[in-house]
Design an enzyme around this catalytic site. Structure first.
Site, PDB file in Angstrom:
ATOM      1  N   HIS A 203      -4.284   4.674   6.238  1.00  0.00           N
ATOM      2  CA  HIS A 203      -3.868   4.784   4.844  1.00  0.00           C
ATOM      3  C   HIS A 203      -4.807   5.668   4.036  1.00  0.00           C
ATOM      4  O   HIS A 203      -5.981   5.793   4.367  1.00  0.00           O
ATOM      5  CB  HIS A 203      -3.852   3.393   4.180  1.00  0.00           C
ATOM      6  CG  HIS A 203      -2.990   2.409   4.877  1.00  0.00           C
ATOM      7  ND1 HIS A 203      -3.345   1.089   5.015  1.00  0.00           N
ATOM      8  CD2 HIS A 203      -1.793   2.530   5.500  1.00  0.00           C
ATOM      9  CE1 HIS A 203      -2.393   0.435   5.671  1.00  0.00           C
ATOM     10  NE2 HIS A 203      -1.442   1.289   5.980  1.00  0.00           N
TER      11      HIS A 203
ATOM     12  N   LYS B  63     -14.248   4.624  -0.633  1.00  0.00           N
ATOM     13  CA  LYS B  63     -14.326   3.205  -0.292  1.00  0.00           C
ATOM     14  C   LYS B  63     -15.625   2.913   0.439  1.00  0.00           C
ATOM     15  O   LYS B  63     -16.168   3.767   1.131  1.00  0.00           O
ATOM     16  CB  LYS B  63     -13.172   2.800   0.639  1.00  0.00           C
ATOM     17  CG  LYS B  63     -11.794   3.000   0.088  1.00  0.00           C
ATOM     18  CD  LYS B  63     -10.767   2.672   1.148  1.00  0.00           C
ATOM     19  CE  LYS B  63      -9.369   2.983   0.652  1.00  0.00           C
ATOM     20  NZ  LYS B  63      -8.370   2.801   1.710  1.00  0.00           N
TER      21      LYS B  63
ATOM     22  N   TYR C 231     -13.308  -4.326   0.940  1.00  0.00           N
ATOM     23  CA  TYR C 231     -13.685  -2.962   0.598  1.00  0.00           C
ATOM     24  C   TYR C 231     -13.686  -2.742  -0.902  1.00  0.00           C
ATOM     25  O   TYR C 231     -12.915  -3.328  -1.640  1.00  0.00           O
ATOM     26  CB  TYR C 231     -12.813  -1.929   1.306  1.00  0.00           C
ATOM     27  CG  TYR C 231     -11.320  -2.073   1.143  1.00  0.00           C
ATOM     28  CD1 TYR C 231     -10.607  -1.237   0.285  1.00  0.00           C
ATOM     29  CD2 TYR C 231     -10.603  -3.017   1.875  1.00  0.00           C
ATOM     30  CE1 TYR C 231      -9.236  -1.337   0.159  1.00  0.00           C
ATOM     31  CE2 TYR C 231      -9.237  -3.127   1.753  1.00  0.00           C
ATOM     32  CZ  TYR C 231      -8.551  -2.276   0.896  1.00  0.00           C
ATOM     33  OH  TYR C 231      -7.192  -2.388   0.766  1.00  0.00           O
TER      34      TYR C 231
ATOM     35  N   ASP D 298       3.683   0.637   8.377  1.00  0.00           N
ATOM     36  CA  ASP D 298       2.707   1.352   9.197  1.00  0.00           C
ATOM     37  C   ASP D 298       3.327   1.903  10.475  1.00  0.00           C
ATOM     38  O   ASP D 298       2.922   2.956  10.968  1.00  0.00           O
ATOM     39  CB  ASP D 298       1.515   0.454   9.536  1.00  0.00           C
ATOM     40  CG  ASP D 298       0.589   0.243   8.351  1.00  0.00           C
ATOM     41  OD1 ASP D 298       0.787   0.893   7.314  1.00  0.00           O
ATOM     42  OD2 ASP D 298      -0.338  -0.573   8.471  1.00  0.00           O
TER      43      ASP D 298
END
Length: 181
Positions: A62, A72, A132, A170
């Site tokens: 992603h 991140k 995250y 996904d």
């Protein structure tokens, strides 16, 4: 903390200093000033996210596009994952290159993932709690992705493909070529 460069430009492996005694452990999971001193990068994080996954769950690859791209810092609170990033910045010397690392609740390592990278992980333990920090807010219209088994990226997940657990979303992500046409 100790910061190591990865083979990908601007992507760092962060190894926090762990203090251990008879009571357990203590560690600093984030220190903005120290991270900036060690990397030269100073990001302001505005959102924390967490997911819980079962063995064999693969999430990714992603990314957020355009003005809502996100830096991140990813880590595992509980369990073990294979964490994978891909440099999707066309002007980068490491464009289309991948890097993978084991993150778990034993090594407590973290990965600094810069804007313009795709990211995914595979849970290798019975359960994982994955957390995250993001330097921008999630914007649904700006999300993108690359299929986990892209033939050009050749990511070795080191896991039987027929045992992977993926979301429908996904499973239907485009290839790198399709996403960057």
């Amino acid at each position: 903390m100790q910061v190591e460069e990865t083979p990908l430009k601007d992507c760092f492996l962060i190894k926090p200093k762990i203090f251990e005694d008879h009571r357990g452990i203590f560690l600093e999971t984030y220190h903005r000033k120290r991270l900036a001193e060690l990397t030269g990068i100073d990001a302001e994080f505005v959102q924390d996210n967490q997911s819980v996954s079962s063995y064999g769950v693969l999430r990714g690859l992603h990314y957020q596009k355009g003005e809502f791209a996100q830096t991140k810092i990813v880590r595992v609170i509980f369990g073990k994952v294979l964490d994978v990033v891909v440099d999707l910045r066309p002007d980068s010397p490491t464009f289309k290159k991948t890097y993978s690392v084991i993150l778990d609740d034993q090594n407590l390592h973290q990965l600094y993932v810069p804007k313009g990278f795709g990211h995914g992980f595979l849970t290798l333990s019975e359960k994982s709690v994955f957390a995250y920090k993001c330097d921008d807010y999630y914007k649904p219209g700006s999300e993108g992705g690359i299929i986990y088994n892209d033939p050009d990226l050749k990511i070795n997940w080191n896991f039987p493909e027929n045992e992977l657990i993926l979301s429908e979303k996904d499973r239907n992500l485009p290839t790198l070529k399709e996403a960057f046409e």
